[in-house]
Design a protein around this motif. Structure first.
Motif, PDB file in Angstrom:
ATOM      1  N   GLU A 135       0.813  -1.421  -0.033  1.00 17.91           N
ATOM      2  CA  GLU A 135       0.003  -0.167   0.065  1.00 17.91           C
ATOM      3  C   GLU A 135       0.621   1.312  -0.041  1.00 17.91           C
ATOM      4  O   GLU A 135       1.914   1.046   0.443  1.00 17.91           O
ATOM      5  N   VAL A 136       0.275   2.271  -0.470  1.00 24.71           N
ATOM      6  CA  VAL A 136       0.831   3.706  -0.341  1.00 24.71           C
ATOM      7  C   VAL A 136       0.115   4.249   0.753  1.00 24.71           C
ATOM      8  O   VAL A 136      -0.961   4.239   0.989  1.00 24.71           O
ATOM      9  N   THR A 137       1.017   5.369   1.256  1.00 23.57           N
ATOM     10  CA  THR A 137       0.593   6.112   2.376  1.00 23.57           C
ATOM     11  C   THR A 137       1.295   7.565   2.137  1.00 23.57           C
ATOM     12  O   THR A 137       2.476   7.424   1.793  1.00 23.57           O
ATOM     13  N   TYR A 138       0.672   8.490   2.813  1.00 22.62           N
ATOM     14  CA  TYR A 138       1.478   9.835   2.596  1.00 22.62           C
ATOM     15  C   TYR A 138       0.715  10.906   3.431  1.00 22.62           C
ATOM     16  O   TYR A 138      -0.607  10.723   3.955  1.00 22.62           O
ATOM     17  N   TRP A 139       1.517  11.829   4.070  1.00 26.21           N
ATOM     18  CA  TRP A 139       0.964  12.703   4.894  1.00 26.21           C
ATOM     19  C   TRP A 139       1.662  14.051   4.479  1.00 26.21           C
ATOM     20  O   TRP A 139       2.816  14.251   4.408  1.00 26.21           O
ATOM     21  N   ILE A 140       0.887  15.070   4.223  1.00 27.60           N
ATOM     22  CA  ILE A 140       1.348  16.514   3.880  1.00 27.60           C
ATOM     23  C   ILE A 140       0.859  17.512   4.795  1.00 27.60           C
ATOM     24  O   ILE A 140      -0.206  17.495   4.973  1.00 27.60           O
ATOM     25  N   ASP A 141       1.787  18.398   5.301  1.00 25.74           N
ATOM     26  CA  ASP A 141       1.569  19.491   6.118  1.00 25.74           C
ATOM     27  C   ASP A 141       0.309  20.021   5.581  1.00 25.74           C
ATOM     28  O   ASP A 141       0.287  20.545   4.142  1.00 25.74           O
ATOM     29  N   ARG A 142      -0.702  20.500   6.506  1.00 26.82           N
ATOM     30  CA  ARG A 142      -1.949  21.066   5.899  1.00 26.82           C
ATOM     31  C   ARG A 142      -1.628  22.405   5.266  1.00 26.82           C
ATOM     32  O   ARG A 142      -2.294  22.752   4.755  1.00 26.82           O
ATOM     33  N   ALA A 143      -0.623  23.297   5.733  1.00 29.38           N
ATOM     34  CA  ALA A 143      -0.273  24.285   5.163  1.00 29.38           C
ATOM     35  C   ALA A 143       0.163  24.610   3.710  1.00 29.38           C
ATOM     36  O   ALA A 143       0.073  25.296   2.954  1.00 29.38           O
ATOM     37  N   TYR A 144       0.321  23.140   3.157  1.00 27.28           N
ATOM     38  CA  TYR A 144       0.760  22.652   1.737  1.00 27.28           C
ATOM     39  C   TYR A 144      -0.335  22.239   1.026  1.00 27.28           C
ATOM     40  O   TYR A 144      -0.041  21.734  -0.035  1.00 27.28           O
ATOM     41  N   TRP A 145      -1.578  21.823   1.502  1.00 24.92           N
ATOM     42  CA  TRP A 145      -2.824  21.376   0.956  1.00 24.92           C
ATOM     43  C   TRP A 145      -3.063  22.245  -0.317  1.00 24.92           C
ATOM     44  O   TRP A 145      -3.193  23.318  -0.303  1.00 24.92           O
ATOM     45  N   GLY A 146      -3.459  21.434  -1.573  1.00 23.88           N
ATOM     46  CA  GLY A 146      -4.116  22.251  -2.592  1.00 23.88           C
ATOM     47  C   GLY A 146      -3.034  22.734  -3.474  1.00 23.88           C
ATOM     48  O   GLY A 146      -3.397  23.548  -4.407  1.00 23.88           O
ATOM     49  N   LYS A 147      -1.849  22.351  -3.278  1.00 26.29           N
ATOM     50  CA  LYS A 147      -0.704  23.129  -4.065  1.00 26.29           C
ATOM     51  C   LYS A 147      -0.051  22.011  -5.152  1.00 26.29           C
ATOM     52  O   LYS A 147       0.932  22.430  -5.607  1.00 26.29           O
ATOM     53  N   GLY A 148      -0.533  20.842  -5.082  1.00 30.99           N
ATOM     54  CA  GLY A 148      -0.146  19.611  -6.031  1.00 30.99           C
ATOM     55  C   GLY A 148       1.171  18.959  -5.322  1.00 30.99           C
ATOM     56  O   GLY A 148       1.605  18.275  -6.099  1.00 30.99           O
ATOM     57  N   ILE A 149       1.417  19.216  -4.191  1.00 31.66           N
ATOM     58  CA  ILE A 149       2.432  18.716  -3.686  1.00 31.66           C
ATOM     59  C   ILE A 149       2.226  17.347  -3.331  1.00 31.66           C
ATOM     60  O   ILE A 149       3.219  16.501  -3.644  1.00 31.66           O
ATOM     61  N   ALA A 150       1.216  16.783  -2.856  1.00 31.05           N
ATOM     62  CA  ALA A 150       0.846  15.512  -2.596  1.00 31.05           C
ATOM     63  C   ALA A 150       0.918  14.607  -3.772  1.00 31.05           C
ATOM     64  O   ALA A 150       1.548  13.711  -3.859  1.00 31.05           O
ATOM     65  N   THR A 151       0.392  15.089  -4.880  1.00 26.60           N
ATOM     66  CA  THR A 151       0.361  14.417  -6.248  1.00 26.60           C
ATOM     67  C   THR A 151       1.723  14.446  -6.678  1.00 26.60           C
ATOM     68  O   THR A 151       2.027  13.297  -7.205  1.00 26.60           O
ATOM     69  N   ALA A 152       2.756  15.384  -6.649  1.00 25.01           N
ATOM     70  CA  ALA A 152       4.041  15.418  -7.348  1.00 25.01           C
ATOM     71  C   ALA A 152       5.019  14.343  -6.458  1.00 25.01           C
ATOM     72  O   ALA A 152       5.457  13.700  -7.032  1.00 25.01           O
TER      73      ALA A 152
END
Length: 156
Positions: free
Chosen positions: A79-96
């Motif tokens: 499985e994959v998992t990821y966690w991105i700081d909320r301050a960076y949500w909506g900027k394409g960082i999780a996708t990249a």
């Protein structure tokens, strides 16, 4: 914004711990540790993760630590998992970040799970080629209840 992955450094762990204690992020992630504020449990979990067969990476955005991403589990069920700081949500960082991880770990199939109401995470996974294959229910520690989750699959 330049997004890169690198090995996890000890100095990343305090950042991950802070990120994991954001109430809004915990609610969205839903499936979290019983007590995210327990630093000893957090450190023990990360020690296990880092010594396992998981491929774990720190996500950097313009050189700043903004989260983590990993592939874990047994072959054929990973499985994959990821966690991105909320301050960076909506900027394409999780996708990249997830795309970079998927390029680094070419084995397939890979699975993912997300709370069914976590539209942002579902969108990230779909942009990276995952498709919903099942609905399930699971106990979401962060919400204190059974919730609907979506199971997704990335094939060869």
């Amino acid at each position: 914004m330049n997004v890169e992955l690198r090995e996890v450094h000890d100095s990343d762990l305090p950042v991950f711990f802070r990120q994991m204690n954001d109430p809004e992020a915990l609610h969205m992630a839903a499936f979290t540790p019983e007590d995210p504020s327990d630093r000893d449990a957090f450190d023990a979990q990360w020690a296990r993760i880092r010594s396992s067969s998981a491929v774990v990476r720190t996500v950097l955005a313009d050189g700043d630590v903004v989260g983590s991403a990993a592939v874990y589990g047994e072959p054929g069920e990973r499985e994959v998992t990821y966690w991105i700081d909320r301050a960076y949500w909506g900027k394409g960082i999780a996708t990249a970040g997830l795309r970079a991880l998927l390029a680094e770990v070419p084995e397939r199939p890979l699975y993912a799970r997300a709370a069914s109401d976590n539209a942002g995470s579902l969108r990230v996974l779909e942009k990276c080629g995952f498709r919903a294959v099942a609905a399930a229910q699971g106990y979401a520690q962060a919400r204190g209840a059974e919730i609907d989750e979506t199971v997704l699959l990335l094939e060869g």
